[in-house]
Design an enzyme around this catalytic site. Structure first.
Site, PDB file in Angstrom:
ATOM      1  N   ARG A  16       3.706  10.585   6.633  1.00  0.00           N
ATOM      2  CA  ARG A  16       4.761   9.912   5.852  1.00  0.00           C
ATOM      3  C   ARG A  16       6.026  10.758   5.757  1.00  0.00           C
ATOM      4  O   ARG A  16       6.692  10.762   4.712  1.00  0.00           O
ATOM      5  CB  ARG A  16       4.272   9.568   4.446  1.00  0.00           C
ATOM      6  CG  ARG A  16       3.223   8.472   4.396  1.00  0.00           C
ATOM      7  CD  ARG A  16       3.892   7.107   4.442  1.00  0.00           C
ATOM      8  NE  ARG A  16       2.890   6.056   4.508  1.00  0.00           N
ATOM      9  CZ  ARG A  16       2.494   5.353   3.465  1.00  0.00           C
ATOM     10  NH1 ARG A  16       2.996   5.580   2.278  1.00  0.00           N
ATOM     11  NH2 ARG A  16       1.604   4.407   3.620  1.00  0.00           N
TER      12      ARG A  16
ATOM     13  N   ARG B  72      10.393   7.219   1.258  1.00  0.00           N
ATOM     14  CA  ARG B  72      11.251   7.110   0.071  1.00  0.00           C
ATOM     15  C   ARG B  72      11.705   8.426  -0.536  1.00  0.00           C
ATOM     16  O   ARG B  72      12.637   8.456  -1.323  1.00  0.00           O
ATOM     17  CB  ARG B  72      10.524   6.279  -1.001  1.00  0.00           C
ATOM     18  CG  ARG B  72      10.492   4.814  -0.672  1.00  0.00           C
ATOM     19  CD  ARG B  72       9.520   4.068  -1.554  1.00  0.00           C
ATOM     20  NE  ARG B  72       8.169   4.518  -1.280  1.00  0.00           N
ATOM     21  CZ  ARG B  72       7.077   3.953  -1.768  1.00  0.00           C
ATOM     22  NH1 ARG B  72       7.174   2.929  -2.586  1.00  0.00           N
ATOM     23  NH2 ARG B  72       5.886   4.414  -1.454  1.00  0.00           N
TER      24      ARG B  72
ATOM     25  N   ARG C 218      16.704   1.401   3.226  1.00  0.00           N
ATOM     26  CA  ARG C 218      15.740   0.481   2.609  1.00  0.00           C
ATOM     27  C   ARG C 218      16.423  -0.453   1.610  1.00  0.00           C
ATOM     28  O   ARG C 218      15.951  -1.556   1.371  1.00  0.00           O
ATOM     29  CB  ARG C 218      14.692   1.309   1.890  1.00  0.00           C
ATOM     30  CG  ARG C 218      13.261   1.161   2.114  1.00  0.00           C
ATOM     31  CD  ARG C 218      12.607  -0.002   2.634  1.00  0.00           C
ATOM     32  NE  ARG C 218      11.534  -0.347   1.723  1.00  0.00           N
ATOM     33  CZ  ARG C 218      11.545  -1.387   0.950  1.00  0.00           C
ATOM     34  NH1 ARG C 218      12.547  -2.233   0.986  1.00  0.00           N
ATOM     35  NH2 ARG C 218      10.536  -1.623   0.154  1.00  0.00           N
TER      36      ARG C 218
ATOM     37  N   ASP D 274       3.749   0.612  10.478  1.00  0.00           N
ATOM     38  CA  ASP D 274       2.716   0.627   9.435  1.00  0.00           C
ATOM     39  C   ASP D 274       1.386   0.230  10.063  1.00  0.00           C
ATOM     40  O   ASP D 274       1.360  -0.559  11.014  1.00  0.00           O
ATOM     41  CB  ASP D 274       3.064  -0.330   8.289  1.00  0.00           C
ATOM     42  CG  ASP D 274       2.201  -0.034   7.064  1.00  0.00           C
ATOM     43  OD1 ASP D 274       2.608   0.815   6.254  1.00  0.00           O
ATOM     44  OD2 ASP D 274       1.100  -0.606   6.956  1.00  0.00           O
TER      45      ASP D 274
ATOM     46  N   TYR E 252      -8.255  -3.537   3.696  1.00  0.00           N
ATOM     47  CA  TYR E 252      -7.099  -4.333   3.251  1.00  0.00           C
ATOM     48  C   TYR E 252      -7.340  -5.822   3.485  1.00  0.00           C
ATOM     49  O   TYR E 252      -7.042  -6.657   2.631  1.00  0.00           O
ATOM     50  CB  TYR E 252      -5.818  -3.881   3.967  1.00  0.00           C
ATOM     51  CG  TYR E 252      -5.321  -2.553   3.437  1.00  0.00           C
ATOM     52  CD1 TYR E 252      -4.651  -2.489   2.227  1.00  0.00           C
ATOM     53  CD2 TYR E 252      -5.555  -1.375   4.122  1.00  0.00           C
ATOM     54  CE1 TYR E 252      -4.211  -1.277   1.713  1.00  0.00           C
ATOM     55  CE2 TYR E 252      -5.127  -0.160   3.620  1.00  0.00           C
ATOM     56  CZ  TYR E 252      -4.457  -0.118   2.413  1.00  0.00           C
ATOM     57  OH  TYR E 252      -4.032   1.076   1.909  1.00  0.00           O
TER      58      TYR E 252
HETATM   59  O1  CP3 Z   1       4.254   8.811   8.510  1.00  0.00           O
HETATM   60  C1  CP3 Z   1       5.327   8.245   8.789  1.00  0.00           C
HETATM   61  O2  CP3 Z   1       6.438   8.718   8.487  1.00  0.00           O
HETATM   62  C2  CP3 Z   1       5.269   6.969   9.592  1.00  0.00           C
HETATM   63  C3  CP3 Z   1       5.267   5.760   8.852  1.00  0.00           C
HETATM   64  C4  CP3 Z   1       4.021   5.216   8.196  1.00  0.00           C
HETATM   65  C5  CP3 Z   1       4.104   4.213   7.189  1.00  0.00           C
HETATM   66  N1  CP3 Z   1       2.834   3.816   6.886  1.00  0.00           N
HETATM   67  C6  CP3 Z   1       5.347   3.655   6.617  1.00  0.00           C
HETATM   68  C7  CP3 Z   1       5.280   3.116   5.237  1.00  0.00           C
HETATM   69  C8  CP3 Z   1       2.670   5.462   8.420  1.00  0.00           C
HETATM   70  C9  CP3 Z   1       2.015   6.461   9.356  1.00  0.00           C
HETATM   71  C10 CP3 Z   1       1.935   4.557   7.593  1.00  0.00           C
HETATM   72  C11 CP3 Z   1       0.469   4.486   7.596  1.00  0.00           C
HETATM   73  C12 CP3 Z   1      -0.205   3.713   6.554  1.00  0.00           C
HETATM   74  N2  CP3 Z   1       0.182   2.551   5.976  1.00  0.00           N
HETATM   75  C13 CP3 Z   1      -1.470   4.034   6.037  1.00  0.00           C
HETATM   76  C14 CP3 Z   1      -2.328   5.179   6.496  1.00  0.00           C
HETATM   77  C15 CP3 Z   1      -1.847   6.457   5.941  1.00  0.00           C
HETATM   78  C16 CP3 Z   1      -2.113   6.613   4.500  1.00  0.00           C
HETATM   79  O3  CP3 Z   1      -1.127   6.822   3.763  1.00  0.00           O
HETATM   80  O4  CP3 Z   1      -3.289   6.559   4.126  1.00  0.00           O
HETATM   81  C17 CP3 Z   1      -1.812   3.070   5.079  1.00  0.00           C
HETATM   82  C18 CP3 Z   1      -3.073   3.019   4.253  1.00  0.00           C
HETATM   83  C19 CP3 Z   1      -0.764   2.119   5.064  1.00  0.00           C
HETATM   84  C20 CP3 Z   1      -0.689   0.875   4.252  1.00  0.00           C
HETATM   85  C21 CP3 Z   1       0.440   0.906   3.322  1.00  0.00           C
HETATM   86  N3  CP3 Z   1       1.754   0.828   3.707  1.00  0.00           N
HETATM   87  C22 CP3 Z   1       0.404   0.975   1.912  1.00  0.00           C
HETATM   88  C23 CP3 Z   1      -0.862   1.086   1.089  1.00  0.00           C
HETATM   89  C24 CP3 Z   1       1.715   0.925   1.471  1.00  0.00           C
HETATM   90  C25 CP3 Z   1       2.197   0.833   0.037  1.00  0.00           C
HETATM   91  C26 CP3 Z   1       2.062   2.103  -0.675  1.00  0.00           C
HETATM   92  C27 CP3 Z   1       3.378   2.692  -1.009  1.00  0.00           C
HETATM   93  O5  CP3 Z   1       3.530   3.897  -0.767  1.00  0.00           O
HETATM   94  O6  CP3 Z   1       4.232   1.954  -1.515  1.00  0.00           O
HETATM   95  C28 CP3 Z   1       2.563   0.881   2.594  1.00  0.00           C
HETATM   96  C29 CP3 Z   1       4.032   0.886   2.575  1.00  0.00           C
HETATM   97  C30 CP3 Z   1       4.706   1.885   3.445  1.00  0.00           C
HETATM   98  N4  CP3 Z   1       4.431   2.152   4.758  1.00  0.00           N
HETATM   99  C31 CP3 Z   1       5.793   2.693   3.062  1.00  0.00           C
HETATM  100  C32 CP3 Z   1       6.161   3.469   4.173  1.00  0.00           C
HETATM  101  C33 CP3 Z   1       7.283   4.476   4.292  1.00  0.00           C
HETATM  102  C34 CP3 Z   1       6.407   2.651   1.657  1.00  0.00           C
HETATM  103  C35 CP3 Z   1       7.869   2.575   1.727  1.00  0.00           C
HETATM  104  C36 CP3 Z   1       8.648   1.422   1.258  1.00  0.00           C
HETATM  105  O7  CP3 Z   1       8.257   0.545   0.481  1.00  0.00           O
HETATM  106  O8  CP3 Z   1       9.808   1.491   1.692  1.00  0.00           O
END
Ligand code: CP3
Length: 343
Positions: A23, A27, A36, A72, A149
């Site tokens: 990540r 944010r 965003r 994602d 999910y």
């Molecule tokens: O790592 C990176 O910089 C690459 C981008 C990336 C995102 N998601 C962008 C994202 C990666 C590698 C992921 C993987 C991901 N997504 C996982 C596996 C890694 C982990 O954290 O366990 C999972 C479980 C997801 C599913 C997911 N996506 C969730 C549960 C959420 C909401 C949680 C939250 O933090 O709000 C997301 C949203 C998400 N994916 C964001 C980002 C940057 C949040 C940002 C936003 O709302 O702008």
């Protein structure tokens, strides 16, 4: 060209221990929040030009040794026929959670070139823009984590619906895992063809399972994905959290690099895994909120514990939290590089 990340994946000698952050785009960065404010998360993922911009933000702002595709893990669910959205403050919401055999049978085994062509396009753009500066990591979710999910309908604490399906309807469960695995394997192979120089399989929530259940319900599917992707010849990072009792089984399923979270001390974990794999990890992401000296001390402890072994990729035990000060991320990456400079 900075190839210390790829060299460490292959357990070759490096000039300094490589560091990148799960990540690392997100944010906690003002540049990300600014973009965003104008686009939804899915728009950022769906538009290769925007995915490129976000992917480059941490590469330009921080001394990281790898770029990770901005996308994602849930994106493949859409072309499989399971629509979802990211609801503000709630995380992902699957519109019609999968609970029955009929719904599983209706899921499409999509071709990544059709349903996920935009991700492949992003990878091509990013590779061109990076121009060898640092290697590019692609990724996908592992079948258990994706299924969690799909079945729960969103995030979950105890995975009750997921595990209930697994225990009550093992045939339906394996059918679901097989469909997800087929899609994920093809998707990762296509990512490598599009320019990914390494890939990470995120099994973020697999630590919810006992070792016995992991072996019965998950490991064969993950093993199949990793076998297919390994034939592409790029390093494969196999990551999960809460995996203290699963590590050997995960290693047996495959992967060039095993990702370990902060709950498991890294050096003894590596002893258990043996010298056949590299390791990635494993600072607690909460430490990046400070105090900075505590963060730096614990990072130093990790580096000291694996000193002299080739094949360590420094990372957090899970993703960077949105509250993280960017300066702490920079101080941490600088510490890793300065403490590990080889003679
Ligand atoms: O790592 C990176 O910089 C690459 C981008 C990336 C995102 N998601 C962008 C994202 C990666 C590698 C992921 C993987 C991901 N997504 C996982 C596996 C890694 C982990 O954290 O366990 C999972 C479980 C997801 C599913 C997911 N996506 C969730 C549960 C959420 C909401 C949680 C939250 O933090 O709000 C997301 C949203 C998400 N994916 C964001 C980002 C940057 C949040 C940002 C936003 O709302 O702008």
């Amino acid at each position: 060209m900075n190839d210390r990340f790829l060299r460490a994946c292959r357990r070759e000698p490096v000039d300094r221990t490589p560091v990148w952050f799960m990540r690392q785009a997100g944010r906690y960065m003002a540049e990300y929040r600014a973009l965003r404010a104008k686009h939804t998360l899915l728009d950022l993922c769906h538009t290769p030009e925007l995915s490129l911009q976000v992917t480059m933000q941490p590469v330009n702002a921080l001394p990281v040794d790898a770029a990770i595709l901005f996308a994602d893990i849930l994106l493949p669910l859409e072309p499989m026929g399971a629509s979802f959205e990211f609801a503000a403050g709630e995380g992902p919401v699957i519109h019609e959670p999968i609970r029955s055999r009929a719904q599983i049978d209706a899921l499409r085994v999509c071709d990544p070139h059709e349903g996920l062509g935009y991700v492949l396009e992003s990878l091509k753009l990013i590779r061109r823009e990076l121009n060898g500066r640092v290697p590019l990591i692609g990724f996908a979710g592992a079948p258990f984590t994706l299924a969690s999910y799909l079945v729960e309908g969103g995030k979950s604490a105890h995975f009750v619906k997921t595990k209930t399906l697994m225990y009550r309807e093992p045939e339906a469960w394996h059918a679901l895992m097989e469909k997800l695995s087929t899609v994920v394997a093809k998707y990762l192979v296509a990512q490598v063809a599009a320019g990914a120089q390494a890939v990470q399989l995120f099994d973020s929530w697999v630590g919810a399972l006992s070792p016995q259940d992991y072996v019965t319900y998950v490991q064969p599917h993950v093993a199949r994905i990793l076998a297919e992707v390994t034939t592409c010849g790029v390093p494969v990072i196999h990551f999960g959290t809460g995996t203290a009792t699963l590590l050997e089984h995960q290693r047996d399923a495959g992967g060039t690099v095993i990702g370990v979270d902060w709950r498991t001390p890294l050096a003894p974990a590596w002893d258990r895994l043996g010298n056949g794999v590299a390791v990635q990890g494993n600072l607690d992401p909460v430490l990046l909120l400070g105090p900075r000296d505590v963060m730096l001390r614990q990072a130093t402890d990790i580096l000291t514990s694996v000193k002299g072994r080739e094949g360590h990729i420094f990372n957090l035990g899970h993703g960077i939290l949105p509250e993280t000060p960017v300066d702490n991320v920079r101080a941490l990456a600088d510490l890793v590089h300065s403490l590990t400079e080889r003679a």
